[in-house]
Design a protein around this motif. Structure first.
Motif, PDB file in Angstrom:
ATOM      1  N   GLU A  92       0.938  -1.207   0.141  1.00 40.21           N
ATOM      2  CA  GLU A  92       0.147   0.037  -0.034  1.00 40.21           C
ATOM      3  C   GLU A  92       0.941   1.267  -0.108  1.00 40.21           C
ATOM      4  O   GLU A  92       1.883   1.206   0.760  1.00 40.21           O
ATOM      5  N   TYR A  93       0.300   2.148  -0.911  1.00 44.62           N
ATOM      6  CA  TYR A  93       1.128   3.353  -0.993  1.00 44.62           C
ATOM      7  C   TYR A  93       0.175   4.637  -0.201  1.00 44.62           C
ATOM      8  O   TYR A  93       0.999   5.441   0.658  1.00 44.62           O
ATOM      9  N   LEU A 113       2.962  -5.739   6.897  1.00 46.06           N
ATOM     10  CA  LEU A 113       4.139  -4.639   6.608  1.00 46.06           C
ATOM     11  C   LEU A 113       4.124  -3.789   5.586  1.00 46.06           C
ATOM     12  O   LEU A 113       3.834  -3.904   4.538  1.00 46.06           O
ATOM     13  N   CYS A 114       3.943  -2.584   6.134  1.00 49.53           N
ATOM     14  CA  CYS A 114       3.333  -1.127   5.284  1.00 49.53           C
ATOM     15  C   CYS A 114       4.613  -0.948   4.422  1.00 49.53           C
ATOM     16  O   CYS A 114       5.838  -0.525   4.971  1.00 49.53           O
ATOM     17  N   SER A 115       4.607  -0.937   3.116  1.00 53.94           N
ATOM     18  CA  SER A 115       5.613  -0.538   2.397  1.00 53.94           C
ATOM     19  C   SER A 115       5.904   0.941   2.095  1.00 53.94           C
ATOM     20  O   SER A 115       7.055   1.522   2.092  1.00 53.94           O
ATOM     21  N   SER A 116       4.811   1.854   1.939  1.00 57.35           N
ATOM     22  CA  SER A 116       5.011   3.117   1.520  1.00 57.35           C
ATOM     23  C   SER A 116       4.134   4.381   2.139  1.00 57.35           C
ATOM     24  O   SER A 116       4.100   5.473   1.679  1.00 57.35           O
ATOM     25  N   ALA A 117       3.528   3.918   3.199  1.00 57.09           N
ATOM     26  CA  ALA A 117       2.441   5.021   3.713  1.00 57.09           C
ATOM     27  C   ALA A 117       3.183   5.504   4.922  1.00 57.09           C
ATOM     28  O   ALA A 117       3.541   4.833   5.873  1.00 57.09           O
ATOM     29  N   VAL A 118       2.933   6.949   4.932  1.00 58.37           N
ATOM     30  CA  VAL A 118       3.712   7.489   6.402  1.00 58.37           C
ATOM     31  C   VAL A 118       2.845   8.262   7.274  1.00 58.37           C
ATOM     32  O   VAL A 118       3.367   8.625   8.253  1.00 58.37           O
ATOM     33  N   VAL A 130       1.594  -4.845  13.196  1.00 63.36           N
ATOM     34  CA  VAL A 130       1.969  -4.079  12.049  1.00 63.36           C
ATOM     35  C   VAL A 130       3.278  -3.498  12.246  1.00 63.36           C
ATOM     36  O   VAL A 130       3.783  -3.037  13.313  1.00 63.36           O
ATOM     37  N   ALA A 131       3.984  -3.202  11.086  1.00 63.24           N
ATOM     38  CA  ALA A 131       5.429  -2.603  10.862  1.00 63.24           C
ATOM     39  C   ALA A 131       5.294  -2.039   9.684  1.00 63.24           C
ATOM     40  O   ALA A 131       4.516  -2.117   8.645  1.00 63.24           O
ATOM     41  N   ARG A 132       6.409  -0.890   9.866  1.00 60.42           N
ATOM     42  CA  ARG A 132       6.329   0.137   8.659  1.00 60.42           C
ATOM     43  C   ARG A 132       7.720   0.342   8.275  1.00 60.42           C
ATOM     44  O   ARG A 132       8.809   0.481   8.844  1.00 60.42           O
ATOM     45  N   LEU A 133       7.805   0.584   6.748  1.00 62.28           N
ATOM     46  CA  LEU A 133       9.248   0.830   6.530  1.00 62.28           C
ATOM     47  C   LEU A 133       9.322   2.326   6.133  1.00 62.28           C
ATOM     48  O   LEU A 133      10.643   2.826   6.531  1.00 62.28           O
ATOM     49  N   PRO A 134       8.961   3.186   5.473  1.00 60.60           N
ATOM     50  CA  PRO A 134       9.055   4.529   5.474  1.00 60.60           C
ATOM     51  C   PRO A 134       8.959   5.118   6.785  1.00 60.60           C
ATOM     52  O   PRO A 134       8.358   4.797   7.737  1.00 60.60           O
ATOM     53  N   PRO A 135       9.822   6.596   6.665  1.00 60.05           N
ATOM     54  CA  PRO A 135       9.654   7.120   7.917  1.00 60.05           C
ATOM     55  C   PRO A 135       8.299   7.803   8.303  1.00 60.05           C
ATOM     56  O   PRO A 135       7.537   8.060   7.388  1.00 60.05           O
ATOM     57  N   PRO A 136       8.018   7.939   9.564  1.00 59.88           N
ATOM     58  CA  PRO A 136       6.564   8.492   9.797  1.00 59.88           C
ATOM     59  C   PRO A 136       6.549   9.878   9.386  1.00 59.88           C
ATOM     60  O   PRO A 136       7.634  10.736   9.040  1.00 59.88           O
ATOM     61  N   GLU A 295      10.972   0.266  -2.056  1.00 62.84           N
ATOM     62  CA  GLU A 295      10.315   0.222  -0.943  1.00 62.84           C
ATOM     63  C   GLU A 295       9.720  -1.209  -1.076  1.00 62.84           C
ATOM     64  O   GLU A 295       9.577  -1.947   0.099  1.00 62.84           O
ATOM     65  N   GLY A 296       8.916  -1.284  -2.118  1.00 64.58           N
ATOM     66  CA  GLY A 296       8.367  -2.763  -2.410  1.00 64.58           C
ATOM     67  C   GLY A 296       9.199  -3.839  -2.359  1.00 64.58           C
ATOM     68  O   GLY A 296       9.025  -4.804  -1.851  1.00 64.58           O
ATOM     69  N   TYR A 297      10.606  -3.761  -3.195  1.00 68.92           N
ATOM     70  CA  TYR A 297      11.341  -4.889  -3.071  1.00 68.92           C
ATOM     71  C   TYR A 297      11.756  -5.262  -1.391  1.00 68.92           C
ATOM     72  O   TYR A 297      12.001  -6.363  -1.236  1.00 68.92           O
ATOM     73  N   ASP A 298      12.160  -4.173  -0.632  1.00 73.70           N
ATOM     74  CA  ASP A 298      12.666  -4.133   0.521  1.00 73.70           C
ATOM     75  C   ASP A 298      11.792  -4.890   1.482  1.00 73.70           C
ATOM     76  O   ASP A 298      11.850  -5.806   2.408  1.00 73.70           O
ATOM     77  N   THR A 299      10.207  -4.618   1.439  1.00 77.93           N
ATOM     78  CA  THR A 299       9.117  -5.332   2.197  1.00 77.93           C
ATOM     79  C   THR A 299       9.327  -6.645   1.796  1.00 77.93           C
ATOM     80  O   THR A 299       9.258  -7.524   2.683  1.00 77.93           O
ATOM     81  N   ILE A 300       9.368  -7.189   0.595  1.00 77.36           N
ATOM     82  CA  ILE A 300       9.392  -8.795   0.474  1.00 77.36           C
ATOM     83  C   ILE A 300      10.659  -9.205   0.961  1.00 77.36           C
ATOM     84  O   ILE A 300      10.685 -10.357   1.595  1.00 77.36           O
ATOM     85  N   THR A 301      11.741  -8.667   0.722  1.00 75.72           N
ATOM     86  CA  THR A 301      13.199  -9.013   1.401  1.00 75.72           C
ATOM     87  C   THR A 301      12.905  -9.149   2.998  1.00 75.72           C
ATOM     88  O   THR A 301      13.310 -10.093   3.348  1.00 75.72           O
TER      89      THR A 301
END
Length: 371
Positions: A92-93, A113-118, A130-136, A295-301
């Motif tokens: 999700e973006y 695991l949220c890929s791209s929403a801040v 829930v975990a998240r990759l992009p910065p808040p 961000e999508g690639y890192d999510t699945i990694t």
């Protein structure tokens, strides 16, 4: 520490697949270009996982669902994915849509695991699911506010649509700028035309206008109108949410779209993994990949690392593994921590830069500020 190998060959994967729900805005009114890049990254990483043995010898399968920027549709997709037996949900973006997905995943006990929403408040209450990759947003938009002040801008205007996300961003800007002598004028795009925006900018003597609006419209019309108003020749246009990152921006606006700073979550230089992934994504997309694709690639990694340890069968063990993650992604090592004021597990270390398209060469990006 886990990282996809640089050299891969076909390896056997047997047995039933380990399913992961993949959410992305693939049709309008969602930002379909961002969704396409996000999905490209998710799919490339899934292929790499399967070529390196899958999840304990079982293939990783993405169950792709289009959210179309609709929170209700995203929640329904999480429901469907849960019924299909997914090990986790990812992607999700759009922030408001990701919030609906995260809330539903938390209620159902499905790792997300949220890929791209801040949006800071991704869930109302603290959650382990829930975990998240992009910065808040509070971190990224404070970096943007520092850039504005450093560039000499203290009279800021925002052209804003109605949205929890835009309202949250405006609040971050105002709270960070006010103690430093900055002001923020809100222009409600539900009531104003681009021409009326220009009149307000001239009256307020604003030196910067931030586009907190949808793309392509009304963003493109506002940019064109402001660029042609001689009263506003010295004004800076900005788009913290990242609209100029994508090729459609340059295609629609040409030179008018250059020199519009935005937030970008890429390092100044990619490492070996990032370079390999960039090459593969460029071939897959037939254009330069955006930071959203990474961000999508890192999510699945990250998910593959977690699911290999839990064998992809125990959702509770997967969610309990967020604090144990230590994975080399395309943009640095990924670890999740608890961040004050943030209700989900958060990668504290993603790179944050303010960049723009170089007016001398709009296909090239310039770093304007490092957060």
């Amino acid at each position: 520490m886990n990282a996809p190998p640089t050299a891969r060959g076909p390896e056997r994967t047997d047995g039933p697949s380990v399913r992961v729900g993949a959410l992305a805005p693939l049709t309008r009114p969602g930002w379909a270009e961002a969704g396409r890049h996000l999905l490209a990254g998710l799919e490339l990483a899934a292929r790499d996982v399967n070529e390196s043995g899958g999840i304990g010898g079982r293939p990783l399968e993405l169950v792709v669902r289009d959210t179309a920027a609709d929170p209700q549709r995203a929640a329904a997709a999480v429901d469907e994915c849960a019924r299909l037996g997914v090990a986790a949900v990812a992607g999700e973006y759009h922030s408001v849509v990701a919030r609906a997905a995260a809330t539903r995943a938390d209620a159902l006990g499905v790792p997300f695991l949220c890929s791209s929403a801040v949006l800071d408040a991704l869930t109302d209450q603290p959650t382990e699911w829930v975990a998240r990759l992009p910065p808040p947003q509070s971190r990224g938009w404070r970096v943007y506010a520092d850039f504005l002040l450093g560039a000499g801008h203290s009279r800021i205007a925002v052209a804003a649509d109605a949205s929890v996300y835009w309202a949250s961003g405006t609040r971050v800007l105002r709270e960070h700028l006010a103690p430093r002598g900055g002001t923020v004028l809100e222009l409600d795009m539900r009531a104003l035309t681009p021409t009326a925006v220009c009149d307000a900018l001239a009256d307020h003597r604003a030196t910067a206008l931030l586009l907190l609006v949808g793309h392509p419209e009304p963003a493109v019309s506002i940019v064109r109108t402001v660029r042609r108003d001689q009263r506003l020749a010295g004004i800076m246009l900005g788009a913290p949410a990242g609209q100029p990152e994508f090729a459609a921006w340059a295609t629609l606006l040409g030179d008018d779209g250059a020199g519009v700073p935005f937030l970008r979550y890429l390092p100044e230089r990619l490492g070996p993994l990032g370079i390999r992934v960039e090459t593969a994504l460029r071939e897959q997309l037939a254009e330069a990949p955006s930071f959203v694709a990474f961000e999508g690639y890192d999510t699945i990694t990250v998910l593959a690392d977690v699911l290999r340890r839990t064998h992809g069968t125990d959702r509770a063990r997967t969610a309990a593994s967020w604090p144990d993650v230590a994975v080399d992604g395309t943009r640095g090592q990924i670890r999740f921590t608890r961040t004050p004021g943030i209700s989900v597990w958060q990668w504290a270390g993603p790179p944050v830069h303010v960049v723009d398209r170089d007016p001398a060469a709009p296909d090239r990006f310039r770093i304007r500020h490092v957060g």
